[in-house]
Design an enzyme around this catalytic site. Structure first.
Site, PDB file in Angstrom:
ATOM      1  N   CYS A 114       8.087   2.716  -1.999  1.00 20.23           N
ATOM      2  CA  CYS A 114       7.863   3.753  -0.067  1.00 20.23           C
ATOM      3  C   CYS A 114       7.351   4.816  -0.411  1.00 20.23           C
ATOM      4  O   CYS A 114       6.078   4.941   1.103  1.00 20.23           O
ATOM      5  CB  CYS A 114       9.330   4.468   0.111  1.00 20.23           C
ATOM      6  SG  CYS A 114      10.563   3.427   0.758  1.00 20.23           S
ATOM      7  N   HIS A 250       6.795  10.446   4.940  1.00 17.50           N
ATOM      8  CA  HIS A 250       7.462   9.199   5.150  1.00 17.50           C
ATOM      9  C   HIS A 250       8.561   8.958   6.290  1.00 17.50           C
ATOM     10  O   HIS A 250       9.435  10.108   5.544  1.00 17.50           O
ATOM     11  CB  HIS A 250       7.483   8.219   3.550  1.00 17.50           C
ATOM     12  CG  HIS A 250       8.743   7.012   3.193  1.00 17.50           C
ATOM     13  ND1 HIS A 250       8.899   5.840   3.910  1.00 17.50           N
ATOM     14  CD2 HIS A 250       9.313   7.196   2.690  1.00 17.50           C
ATOM     15  CE1 HIS A 250       9.124   5.231   3.905  1.00 17.50           C
ATOM     16  NE2 HIS A 250      10.586   6.181   2.895  1.00 17.50           N
ATOM     17  N   ASN A 280      13.882   3.722   7.938  1.00 18.76           N
ATOM     18  CA  ASN A 280      13.397   3.278   6.939  1.00 18.76           C
ATOM     19  C   ASN A 280      12.709   2.375   6.848  1.00 18.76           C
ATOM     20  O   ASN A 280      13.140   1.784   6.586  1.00 18.76           O
ATOM     21  CB  ASN A 280      14.272   4.056   6.002  1.00 18.76           C
ATOM     22  CG  ASN A 280      13.080   4.163   4.393  1.00 18.76           C
ATOM     23  OD1 ASN A 280      11.640   4.170   4.512  1.00 18.76           O
ATOM     24  ND2 ASN A 280      13.995   5.156   3.400  1.00 18.76           N
TER      25      ASN A 280
END
Ligand code: UT7
Length: 323
Positions: A114, A250, A280
């Site tokens: 990520c 993020h 996500n």
């Protein structure tokens, strides 16, 4: 005079298929209310059967090239941040290079889960500052839907697919914080935490595997580390939270995004939030948020942005750039 890596164009691509929280209620023991309250996610996109990470990345790259007014052969390099390359090799980046019809330059993947886009931006910045490349395409592209264990309700509701891309090019700046482009970067990893978030497949197992996460622990590290790295990157160039026009975080969980903004003493009216629509998307989430934030009219030329991300490894970091 200083060389700066300046954003010339941005674009994104989201697969057509939208899956709302309610659509997952029949799959695992979950509710729209739980997903929304605990994560802020309302829907996510899933790639169609046969649609790969490099397909999504190519669409995002074409959008970014169009936005920059450039052609594939104007690029010196392509860096793709991904943990879901179509195949173990070649890289998603060379596949996208081929799909774009780019016949020169070089392409490679960066794998920091990520945090991948922050790592890829930092790498592109280094290539540009060292004179090894003048124009670099940086892509975040993922198909995390392919890594889900559909019987694990604590993870399968959280992730989505998508891609975003930025074109960076060398420009001469004055060497001050008023310059456009990347102003500072801050990277960290700590392999002691490898078991908190991982995929249980790869060369050691002969299969792709499924994502495993200790959600609460990752959450705790995220809240602590994201504000820290953002502050560190700002401090390196004598800036503070007050100077920030937009945090582009993020997009994993709205509660992490809010807690980080609070720690940085930045109001949520200065945070680009897309988690409700994308879920996500790992390394794709920041370039998606940059592209959507620009399209919404939030991010404007001259704005000071700080991006921050954390993921498997653990790996985390931030980039400060003036749009
Ligand atoms: O992008 C990489 C970084 N990743 C992240 O940043 C993710 C970080 N972690 C998180 O976002 C959160 O920890 C989650 C959203 C994953 C979970 O939220 P939480 O508030 O930490 O919930 P929890 O794991 O403590 O679970 C609370 C309860 C549990 O039930 P009990 O044990 O209290 O009875 C879970 O079994 O919620 C239950 N639960 C669910 N219930 C309905 C877990 N998943 C679900 C679900 N639907 N999908």
């Amino acid at each position: 005079m200083t060389i700066r890596a300046v954003v010339k164009g941005v674009g994104h691509y989201l697969p057509d298929r939208v899956v709302a929280n309610a659509d997952l209620e029949g799959l695992v023991d979950t509710t729209d209310a739980w997903i929304k309250t605990r994560s802020g996610i309302e829907r996510r996109h899933y790639a169609a059967e046969g649609q790969t990470t490099s397909d999504l990345g190519t669409r995002a790259a074409l959008a970014a090239l169009a936005d920059a007014g450039l052609l594939p052969d104007d690029l010196d390099a392509i860096i793709v941040a991904t943990s879901t390359a179509d195949l173990t090799f070649p890289s998603a980046a060379t596949m996208i290079q081929g799909a774009l019809g780019m016949t020169q330059g070089f392409a490679f993947d960066v794998q920091a889960v990520c945090a991948g886009f922050v790592y890829a931006l930092t790498t592109a910045n280094a290539l540009i500052l060292s004179g090894q490349a003048k124009t670099v395409m940086v892509i975040g592209a993922e198909t995390f839907s392919r890594l889900m264990d559909w019987s694990d309700r604590s993870t399968c509701v959280l992730f989505g697919d998508g891609a975003g891309a930025l074109v960076l090019a060398a420009e001469t700046g004055l060497g001050s914080i008023a310059d456009r482009g990347i102003l500072s970067t801050d990277l960290h990893s700590d392999g002691r935490f490898r078991d908190l978030l991982y995929v249980d497949g790869g060369s050691s197992t002969g299969s792709t595997g499924h994502l495993r996460m200790e959600g609460k622990e990752v959450f705790r590290h995220a809240v602590e580390k994201l504000a820290e790295t953002a502050h560190a990157a700002l401090e390196k160039v004598g800036l503070t939270s007050e100077d920030v026009d937009w945090i582009v975080p993020h997009q994993a969980n709205i509660r992490i995004i809010e807690a980080t903004a609070k720690r940085m003493q930045v109001g949520m009216d200065r945070v680009v939030v897309t988690v409700q629509d994308h879920g996500n998307t790992s390394a794709a989430s920041i370039p998606l948020a940059l592209s959507v934030g620009k399209a919404r009219g939030q991010i404007k030329p001259g704005d000071l942005l700080v991006t921050e991300a954390i993921g498997g490894g653990l790996a985390w970091g931030s980039v400060v750039l003036r749009w």
